[in-house]
Design an enzyme around this catalytic site. Sequence first.
Site, PDB file in Angstrom:
ATOM      1  N   PHE A 149       0.815  -1.226   0.000  1.00 41.09           N
ATOM      2  CA  PHE A 149       0.000   0.000   0.000  1.00 41.09           C
ATOM      3  C   PHE A 149       0.840   1.264   0.000  1.00 41.09           C
ATOM      4  O   PHE A 149       0.374   2.330  -0.389  1.00 41.09           O
ATOM      5  CB  PHE A 149      -0.943   0.005   1.219  1.00 41.09           C
ATOM      6  CG  PHE A 149      -0.283   0.427   2.506  1.00 41.09           C
ATOM      7  CD1 PHE A 149      -0.137   1.780   2.818  1.00 41.09           C
ATOM      8  CD2 PHE A 149       0.218  -0.506   3.416  1.00 41.09           C
ATOM      9  CE1 PHE A 149       0.487   2.187   3.997  1.00 41.09           C
ATOM     10  CE2 PHE A 149       0.846  -0.119   4.583  1.00 41.09           C
ATOM     11  CZ  PHE A 149       0.976   1.236   4.873  1.00 41.09           C
ATOM     12  N   GLU A 176      -5.016  -3.606  -1.888  1.00 38.09           N
ATOM     13  CA  GLU A 176      -6.458  -3.336  -1.854  1.00 38.09           C
ATOM     14  C   GLU A 176      -6.761  -2.052  -1.077  1.00 38.09           C
ATOM     15  O   GLU A 176      -7.892  -1.578  -1.081  1.00 38.09           O
ATOM     16  CB  GLU A 176      -7.208  -4.537  -1.241  1.00 38.09           C
ATOM     17  CG  GLU A 176      -6.878  -4.865   0.210  1.00 38.09           C
ATOM     18  CD  GLU A 176      -5.609  -5.704   0.397  1.00 38.09           C
ATOM     19  OE1 GLU A 176      -4.679  -5.609  -0.423  1.00 38.09           O
ATOM     20  OE2 GLU A 176      -5.555  -6.446   1.406  1.00 38.09           O
ATOM     21  N   CYS A 281       9.469   1.646   3.335  1.00 37.73           N
ATOM     22  CA  CYS A 281      10.389   0.546   3.654  1.00 37.73           C
ATOM     23  C   CYS A 281      11.799   1.059   3.836  1.00 37.73           C
ATOM     24  O   CYS A 281      12.655   0.359   4.360  1.00 37.73           O
ATOM     25  CB  CYS A 281      10.354  -0.508   2.562  1.00 37.73           C
ATOM     26  SG  CYS A 281      11.037   0.125   1.032  1.00 37.73           S
ATOM     27  N   GLU A 382       8.993  -4.102  13.140  1.00 37.72           N
ATOM     28  CA  GLU A 382       8.767  -3.018  12.174  1.00 37.72           C
ATOM     29  C   GLU A 382       7.433  -2.363  12.545  1.00 37.72           C
ATOM     30  O   GLU A 382       6.378  -2.977  12.410  1.00 37.72           O
ATOM     31  CB  GLU A 382       8.698  -3.561  10.742  1.00 37.72           C
ATOM     32  CG  GLU A 382       8.557  -2.443   9.721  1.00 37.72           C
ATOM     33  CD  GLU A 382       8.211  -2.936   8.319  1.00 37.72           C
ATOM     34  OE1 GLU A 382       7.292  -3.763   8.189  1.00 37.72           O
ATOM     35  OE2 GLU A 382       8.856  -2.494   7.358  1.00 37.72           O
TER      36      GLU A 382
HETATM   37  P1  NAD Z   1       1.504  -6.666   2.992  1.00 34.06           P
HETATM   38  O1  NAD Z   1       2.562  -7.701   3.032  1.00 34.06           O
HETATM   39  O2  NAD Z   1       0.416  -6.719   3.990  1.00 34.06           O
HETATM   40  O3  NAD Z   1       0.785  -6.664   1.544  1.00 34.06           O
HETATM   41  C1  NAD Z   1       1.519  -6.602   0.362  1.00 34.06           C
HETATM   42  C2  NAD Z   1       0.701  -7.221  -0.751  1.00 34.06           C
HETATM   43  O4  NAD Z   1       0.482  -8.600  -0.468  1.00 34.06           O
HETATM   44  C3  NAD Z   1      -0.681  -6.598  -0.937  1.00 34.06           C
HETATM   45  O5  NAD Z   1      -0.960  -6.545  -2.317  1.00 34.06           O
HETATM   46  C4  NAD Z   1      -1.593  -7.558  -0.215  1.00 34.06           C
HETATM   47  O6  NAD Z   1      -2.900  -7.592  -0.758  1.00 34.06           O
HETATM   48  C5  NAD Z   1      -0.923  -8.882  -0.418  1.00 34.06           C
HETATM   49  N1  NAD Z   1      -1.103  -9.811   0.699  1.00 34.06           N
HETATM   50  C6  NAD Z   1      -1.322  -9.497   2.000  1.00 34.06           C
HETATM   51  N2  NAD Z   1      -1.388 -10.612   2.744  1.00 34.06           N
HETATM   52  C7  NAD Z   1      -1.198 -11.644   1.894  1.00 34.06           C
HETATM   53  C8  NAD Z   1      -1.145 -13.065   2.083  1.00 34.06           C
HETATM   54  N3  NAD Z   1      -1.289 -13.618   3.287  1.00 34.06           N
HETATM   55  N4  NAD Z   1      -0.923 -13.828   1.004  1.00 34.06           N
HETATM   56  C9  NAD Z   1      -0.761 -13.286  -0.207  1.00 34.06           C
HETATM   57  N5  NAD Z   1      -0.796 -11.952  -0.445  1.00 34.06           N
HETATM   58  C10 NAD Z   1      -1.018 -11.142   0.602  1.00 34.06           C
HETATM   59  O7  NAD Z   1       2.264  -5.250   3.036  1.00 34.06           O
HETATM   60  P2  NAD Z   1       1.627  -3.805   3.155  1.00 34.06           P
HETATM   61  O8  NAD Z   1       1.073  -3.618   4.522  1.00 34.06           O
HETATM   62  O9  NAD Z   1       0.772  -3.516   1.990  1.00 34.06           O
HETATM   63  O10 NAD Z   1       2.952  -2.911   2.974  1.00 34.06           O
HETATM   64  C11 NAD Z   1       3.821  -2.608   4.036  1.00 34.06           C
HETATM   65  C12 NAD Z   1       4.972  -3.580   4.094  1.00 34.06           C
HETATM   66  O11 NAD Z   1       5.660  -3.598   2.851  1.00 34.06           O
HETATM   67  C13 NAD Z   1       6.013  -3.186   5.123  1.00 34.06           C
HETATM   68  O12 NAD Z   1       6.434  -4.351   5.791  1.00 34.06           O
HETATM   69  C14 NAD Z   1       7.139  -2.594   4.295  1.00 34.06           C
HETATM   70  O13 NAD Z   1       8.423  -2.668   4.884  1.00 34.06           O
HETATM   71  C15 NAD Z   1       7.061  -3.449   3.080  1.00 34.06           C
HETATM   72  N6  NAD Z   1       7.679  -2.814   1.928  1.00 34.06           N
HETATM   73  C16 NAD Z   1       8.889  -3.272   1.539  1.00 34.06           C
HETATM   74  C17 NAD Z   1       9.540  -2.683   0.485  1.00 34.06           C
HETATM   75  C18 NAD Z   1      10.889  -3.172   0.056  1.00 34.06           C
HETATM   76  O14 NAD Z   1      11.374  -2.706  -0.966  1.00 34.06           O
HETATM   77  N7  NAD Z   1      11.519  -4.088   0.762  1.00 34.06           N
HETATM   78  C19 NAD Z   1       8.939  -1.625  -0.204  1.00 34.06           C
HETATM   79  C20 NAD Z   1       7.678  -1.179   0.216  1.00 34.06           C
HETATM   80  C21 NAD Z   1       7.055  -1.784   1.295  1.00 34.06           C
END
Ligand code: NAD
Length: 497
Positions: A149, A176, A281, A382
């Site tokens: 997101f 979403e 991130c 985090e």
């Molecule tokens: P999230 O892991 O909850 O969701 C990421 C994506 O995965 C979304 O599209 C979501 O719908 C999907 N998703 C969620 N749960 C899932 C599951 N159980 N199985 C399959 N798909 C699933 O992450 P978020 O809350 O949207 O974003 C924040 C996180 O992303 C933080 O931990 C941040 O550090 C990380 N992030 C990392 C980077 C990087 O480059 N390493 C960059 C941006 C964000």
Amino acid sequence: MKRITHWINGEPRIGVGDRHAEVYNPAIGEATGRVDFATAEEVDQAVAAAAGAFTSWRTTSLTKRTRTVFAFRNLVEKHRGELARLISEEHGKVVADADAALGRGLDVVDFACGIPHLLKGEFSENSSSGIDSYSIRQPVGVVAGVTPFNFPAMVPMCLFPVAIACGNTFVLKPSEKDPSASVRLAELWAEAGLPDGVFNVVQGDKAAVDCLLEHADVQAVSFVGSSPVARHIYETATHNGKRVQALGSAKNHMVVLPDANVDRAADAAIGAAYGSAGERCMSISVVVAVGSAADPFVEQVIKRAAELRVGPGDDPLSEMGPLITGQHRDRVARYLDAGVEAGATLALDGRNHQIFGAEGGFWLGPSLFDHVSADMSIYTDEIFGPVLSVVRADTLDSALELVNASPYGNGASIFTGDGAAARRFQSEVQVGMVGINVPIPVPVAYYSFGGWKDSLFGDTHMYGPEGVHFYTRGKVVTSRWAGMEAQGRSLGFPAHT
Ligand code: NAD
């Protein structure tokens, strides 16, 4: 209420399933849209569209592919203000910040415009008598991207420009929580002349993602999100025979040595800790203040953080917006309680910060903990919010030991006037991206972005040369067009002559 749909085979597609989610404007705390969740059949249709488009897209000339990517680049630039406002409305971050992130996404599109050069192979004339050897890199096929997101346009733009320029077709499953930007980007691709089916968007949650991970026609998966999900994606998709890059969570440290310029370090920490409400991130969430650096540094950060103007993203005076959801805001607030209970000094409490916004918004001001230790949950977890923890260390040795003990290894930075100390830090720190007197060391688009340890599952970073490598397969050709006369049978292994 606005309805946010899928984008399949060059057109918007209203979802047929029952499942959907509400999309909020975090600054007012009200739902402003609903996003359809894809059924397994809809995911299948998107993958089928991508698979159908692959045959002709992979053989489309490099010139045409480049021109299409270039046209997309110009359209994103033209609509940049509108996109930034769209992102701010659903994410909450201030418009200027959303615009800057779009600029970083555009850098990757610029890089992808150089694809003819990047896909050039090697050629060795006369590798053996009358034989030439050469290498080719070819697209892998249908590629899926699953994105978080916090950067609803920039993170997808770190993936699909390179994948598409390489000749692949793409199915994006955006977050979403703020899905509108993905559909707007799909419209711009269509306007740029990208053939139908090359870029598709399926909205949804885990159910849609799992369909992509198990789909026989998906060849590669790029994931960016939290580490537990990244691990699940990596294990499931590799189990199903796909190549995977899965970027995960972070806990980025900034080490401040006593010889650093305190004002500069404090300014840097403020931007890196509280920009985008800490939902990056590459945010700095821990400062390791070494020796005598600690007291003046903490004093300067408190002074600056207390002055930050927290308000709606569309107010040009706002420096920091709300958090993404009420649930997430409450989770971050619970960490503030936990830090106090664990004995850290809450030097600035975001729950008391003045907010210039609507009461129902998902607000929290900037917080600063001092005297944090490595066993506290505010240090180990985090938090992904506007909370900065200061750990005090005696030496660079102990600071490095602390940074390297973290299970995460996304980015780290050092602030110092000592080149030898910086050089040692750069060599010994166990992270993928290092900043020296730079707080958020996001690599430029012609390098690659990625972390170590639990911040990345897989071995390929995104965009840059590693992105090109990830989205292509190597092939080496050994070719004879000289000395074609019969030479007699031999069962020996081919020897060089
Ligand atoms: P999230 O892991 O909850 O969701 C990421 C994506 O995965 C979304 O599209 C979501 O719908 C999907 N998703 C969620 N749960 C899932 C599951 N159980 N199985 C399959 N798909 C699933 O992450 P978020 O809350 O949207 O974003 C924040 C996180 O992303 C933080 O931990 C941040 O550090 C990380 N992030 C990392 C980077 C990087 O480059 N390493 C960059 C941006 C964000």
